[in-house]
Design an enzyme around this catalytic site. Structure first.
Site, PDB file in Angstrom:
ATOM      1  N   TRP A  19      11.917   2.502   1.366  1.00 21.58           N
ATOM      2  CA  TRP A  19      10.694   3.204   0.615  1.00 21.58           C
ATOM      3  C   TRP A  19      11.064   4.792   0.349  1.00 21.58           C
ATOM      4  O   TRP A  19      11.307   5.237   1.474  1.00 21.58           O
ATOM      5  CB  TRP A  19       9.448   3.029   1.699  1.00 21.58           C
ATOM      6  CG  TRP A  19       8.453   3.484   1.110  1.00 21.58           C
ATOM      7  CD1 TRP A  19       7.799   4.848   1.423  1.00 21.58           C
ATOM      8  CD2 TRP A  19       7.497   3.312  -0.173  1.00 21.58           C
ATOM      9  NE1 TRP A  19       6.593   5.533   0.444  1.00 21.58           N
ATOM     10  CE2 TRP A  19       6.264   4.211  -0.050  1.00 21.58           C
ATOM     11  CE3 TRP A  19       7.357   2.428  -1.274  1.00 21.58           C
ATOM     12  CZ2 TRP A  19       5.228   4.195  -1.259  1.00 21.58           C
ATOM     13  CZ3 TRP A  19       6.463   2.231  -1.957  1.00 21.58           C
ATOM     14  CH2 TRP A  19       5.407   3.252  -1.905  1.00 21.58           C
ATOM     15  N   ASP A  42      15.871  -2.581   5.543  1.00 23.38           N
ATOM     16  CA  ASP A  42      14.258  -2.747   5.414  1.00 23.38           C
ATOM     17  C   ASP A  42      13.904  -2.574   3.961  1.00 23.38           C
ATOM     18  O   ASP A  42      14.143  -1.560   3.554  1.00 23.38           O
ATOM     19  CB  ASP A  42      13.617  -1.934   6.173  1.00 23.38           C
ATOM     20  CG  ASP A  42      12.150  -2.051   6.518  1.00 23.38           C
ATOM     21  OD1 ASP A  42      11.763  -2.932   7.188  1.00 23.38           O
ATOM     22  OD2 ASP A  42      11.649  -1.295   5.675  1.00 23.38           O
ATOM     23  N   TYR A  47       7.281  -2.345  -1.941  1.00 23.59           N
ATOM     24  CA  TYR A  47       8.180  -1.315  -2.456  1.00 23.59           C
ATOM     25  C   TYR A  47       8.838  -1.601  -3.777  1.00 23.59           C
ATOM     26  O   TYR A  47       9.304  -0.661  -4.366  1.00 23.59           O
ATOM     27  CB  TYR A  47       9.457  -1.127  -1.298  1.00 23.59           C
ATOM     28  CG  TYR A  47       9.230  -0.855   0.026  1.00 23.59           C
ATOM     29  CD1 TYR A  47       7.774  -0.526   0.302  1.00 23.59           C
ATOM     30  CD2 TYR A  47      10.334  -1.148   0.888  1.00 23.59           C
ATOM     31  CE1 TYR A  47       7.503  -0.378   1.682  1.00 23.59           C
ATOM     32  CE2 TYR A  47       9.642  -0.750   2.149  1.00 23.59           C
ATOM     33  CZ  TYR A  47       8.569  -0.329   2.726  1.00 23.59           C
ATOM     34  OH  TYR A  47       8.362  -0.039   3.932  1.00 23.59           O
ATOM     35  N   HIS A 104       3.073  -7.116   6.190  1.00 21.54           N
ATOM     36  CA  HIS A 104       3.104  -5.681   6.169  1.00 21.54           C
ATOM     37  C   HIS A 104       2.007  -4.865   6.822  1.00 21.54           C
ATOM     38  O   HIS A 104       2.228  -3.746   7.373  1.00 21.54           O
ATOM     39  CB  HIS A 104       3.176  -5.238   4.595  1.00 21.54           C
ATOM     40  CG  HIS A 104       3.833  -3.960   4.296  1.00 21.54           C
ATOM     41  ND1 HIS A 104       4.538  -3.901   3.180  1.00 21.54           N
ATOM     42  CD2 HIS A 104       4.025  -2.624   5.015  1.00 21.54           C
ATOM     43  CE1 HIS A 104       5.083  -2.343   3.157  1.00 21.54           C
ATOM     44  NE2 HIS A 104       4.479  -1.899   4.238  1.00 21.54           N
ATOM     45  N   SER A 134       3.638  -5.553  11.109  1.00 21.82           N
ATOM     46  CA  SER A 134       3.716  -4.239  10.947  1.00 21.82           C
ATOM     47  C   SER A 134       2.153  -3.594  10.886  1.00 21.82           C
ATOM     48  O   SER A 134       1.612  -4.271  10.644  1.00 21.82           O
ATOM     49  CB  SER A 134       4.507  -3.825   9.610  1.00 21.82           C
ATOM     50  OG  SER A 134       4.813  -2.343   9.480  1.00 21.82           O
ATOM     51  N   ASN A 135       2.200  -2.436  11.412  1.00 19.00           N
ATOM     52  CA  ASN A 135       0.830  -1.681  11.548  1.00 19.00           C
ATOM     53  C   ASN A 135      -0.157  -2.456  12.305  1.00 19.00           C
ATOM     54  O   ASN A 135      -1.427  -2.427  11.758  1.00 19.00           O
ATOM     55  CB  ASN A 135       0.581  -1.162   9.822  1.00 19.00           C
ATOM     56  CG  ASN A 135       1.537  -0.427   9.251  1.00 19.00           C
ATOM     57  OD1 ASN A 135       1.780   0.491   9.800  1.00 19.00           O
ATOM     58  ND2 ASN A 135       2.003  -0.826   8.290  1.00 19.00           N
ATOM     59  N   PRO A 184      10.803   7.891  11.150  1.00 17.36           N
ATOM     60  CA  PRO A 184      11.042   8.358  12.581  1.00 17.36           C
ATOM     61  C   PRO A 184      11.438  10.037  12.731  1.00 17.36           C
ATOM     62  O   PRO A 184      11.393  10.514  13.419  1.00 17.36           O
ATOM     63  CB  PRO A 184      12.384   7.474  12.844  1.00 17.36           C
ATOM     64  CG  PRO A 184      12.940   7.186  11.413  1.00 17.36           C
ATOM     65  CD  PRO A 184      11.701   6.867  10.550  1.00 17.36           C
ATOM     66  N   GLN A 187       9.032  12.226   7.941  1.00 16.31           N
ATOM     67  CA  GLN A 187       8.961  12.838   6.620  1.00 16.31           C
ATOM     68  C   GLN A 187       9.743  14.179   6.392  1.00 16.31           C
ATOM     69  O   GLN A 187       9.526  14.870   5.470  1.00 16.31           O
ATOM     70  CB  GLN A 187       7.691  12.495   5.421  1.00 16.31           C
ATOM     71  CG  GLN A 187       7.103  11.162   5.710  1.00 16.31           C
ATOM     72  CD  GLN A 187       5.635  11.203   4.989  1.00 16.31           C
ATOM     73  OE1 GLN A 187       5.395  12.128   4.250  1.00 16.31           O
ATOM     74  NE2 GLN A 187       5.276   9.917   4.896  1.00 16.31           N
ATOM     75  N   LYS A 226      14.755   6.494   6.401  1.00 13.16           N
ATOM     76  CA  LYS A 226      15.114   6.569   4.793  1.00 13.16           C
ATOM     77  C   LYS A 226      15.930   7.804   4.433  1.00 13.16           C
ATOM     78  O   LYS A 226      15.628   8.773   4.817  1.00 13.16           O
ATOM     79  CB  LYS A 226      13.731   6.443   4.198  1.00 13.16           C
ATOM     80  CG  LYS A 226      14.027   6.372   2.583  1.00 13.16           C
ATOM     81  CD  LYS A 226      13.681   7.755   2.130  1.00 13.16           C
ATOM     82  CE  LYS A 226      13.985   8.020   0.660  1.00 13.16           C
ATOM     83  NZ  LYS A 226      13.702   9.594   0.414  1.00 13.16           N
TER      84      LYS A 226
END
Length: 269
Positions: A19, A42, A47, A104, A134-135, A184, A187, A226
């Site tokens: 993403w 992933d 996305y 998600h 997730s989340n 992680p 950003q 990412k």
């Protein structure tokens, strides 16, 4: 590559997040990640890059059985029939079966039990090998575990040196669930942090590499950074040739205001 193991399943501890990349940017980044050594990829329905990820996998010389491919069901697609239909569409875009399928984000209108039931059906068909979420909060994760006929392999959540997940991680450790850390590196905000820079200087590593090492050195934690540039893709992978001391791990935990002593004991720190 190092692995984190849950329910007898070995998952590459460092994955490659995609993403918000799309099209050729995504395809070339995934291809370079595979060439670099990443084996955990992933993606997600939302996305809009499953096709690009699939193309990179198809073009790669890495044997499919060596890869661990993750995708996620869009929140709007969590009703039973929508899960079955859209996941089949995901496999067509990816051009391959799915190793790990996640919800998600929890639905506001569809029960966890309904979504998990459909995912279990996909497992029975062989479309999906493992499932997860997730989340999810601790309570939502508890519901998912209770609803599933098969293990919930992971809960993918935001986790980095500036965001504590102490309660959730403790629950994951106690229940054999991997906590997969997205964003992680916050950003990119970890890059200039004085504590991480200082620790990294002892090893010839960057702050970002220290942050990733801190994550994957914890029990039951994987990370999926990412990156789009080849240099960053390679740099993020260079975290297996050093190990943080207990004191250094503690210094990073303390950046979050400290974690519960019980959790630190569970983590062996």
């Amino acid at each position: 590559m190092e692995y984190v193991t849950a329910e007898g399943v070995d998952v590459p501890v460092l994955g490659f997040g995609t993403w918000p990349m799309k099209g050729e940017t995504c395809r070339s980044a995934v291809q370079h990640a595979l060439d670099t050594g990443y084996r955990h990829i992933d993606t997600a329905q939302m996305y809009n890059n499953e096709d690009a990820v699939g193309e990179a996998i198809a073009d790669s010389e890495v044997p499919r059985e060596d890869l661990f491919l993750v995708t996620k069901i869009r929140r709007q697609n969590l009703a039973h029939d929508d899960v079955l239909r859209t996941v089949e569409e995901s496999t067509q875009r990816l051009g391959t079966e799915i190793d790990l399928l996640l919800i998600h984000s929890p639905s506001r209108t569809v029960s966890i039990e309904e979504s998990i039931g459909a995912m279990n059906e996909l497992q029975a068909r062989g479309t999906v090998e493992h499932i997860g979420v997730s989340n999810f909060s601790v309570e939502q994760l508890r519901q998912a575990i209770a609803a599933s006929d098969t293990p919930i392999l992971t809960n993918q959540v935001e986790y980095h040196p500036f965001k504590s997940q102490s309660e959730l991680l403790e629950f994951c450790i106690e229940n054999g669930v991997i906590l997969t850390a997205y964003s992680p590196l916050d950003q990119g905000r970890v890059v200039g942090n004085e504590v991480l820079v200082e620790i990294g200087a002892q090893y010839g590593k960057t702050a970002a590499q220290v942050a990733l090492r801190w994550l994957i050195q914890q029990e039951m934690v994987a990370a999926i950074p990412k990156a789009s540039s080849q240099a960053h893709i390679e740099a993020n992978f260079e975290v297996f040739d050093f190990e943080l001391s207990d004191e250094e791990m503690d210094r990073i935990f303390d950046m979050q205001g400290g974690l519960l002593s019980r959790l630190r004991s569970l983590l062996g720190l």
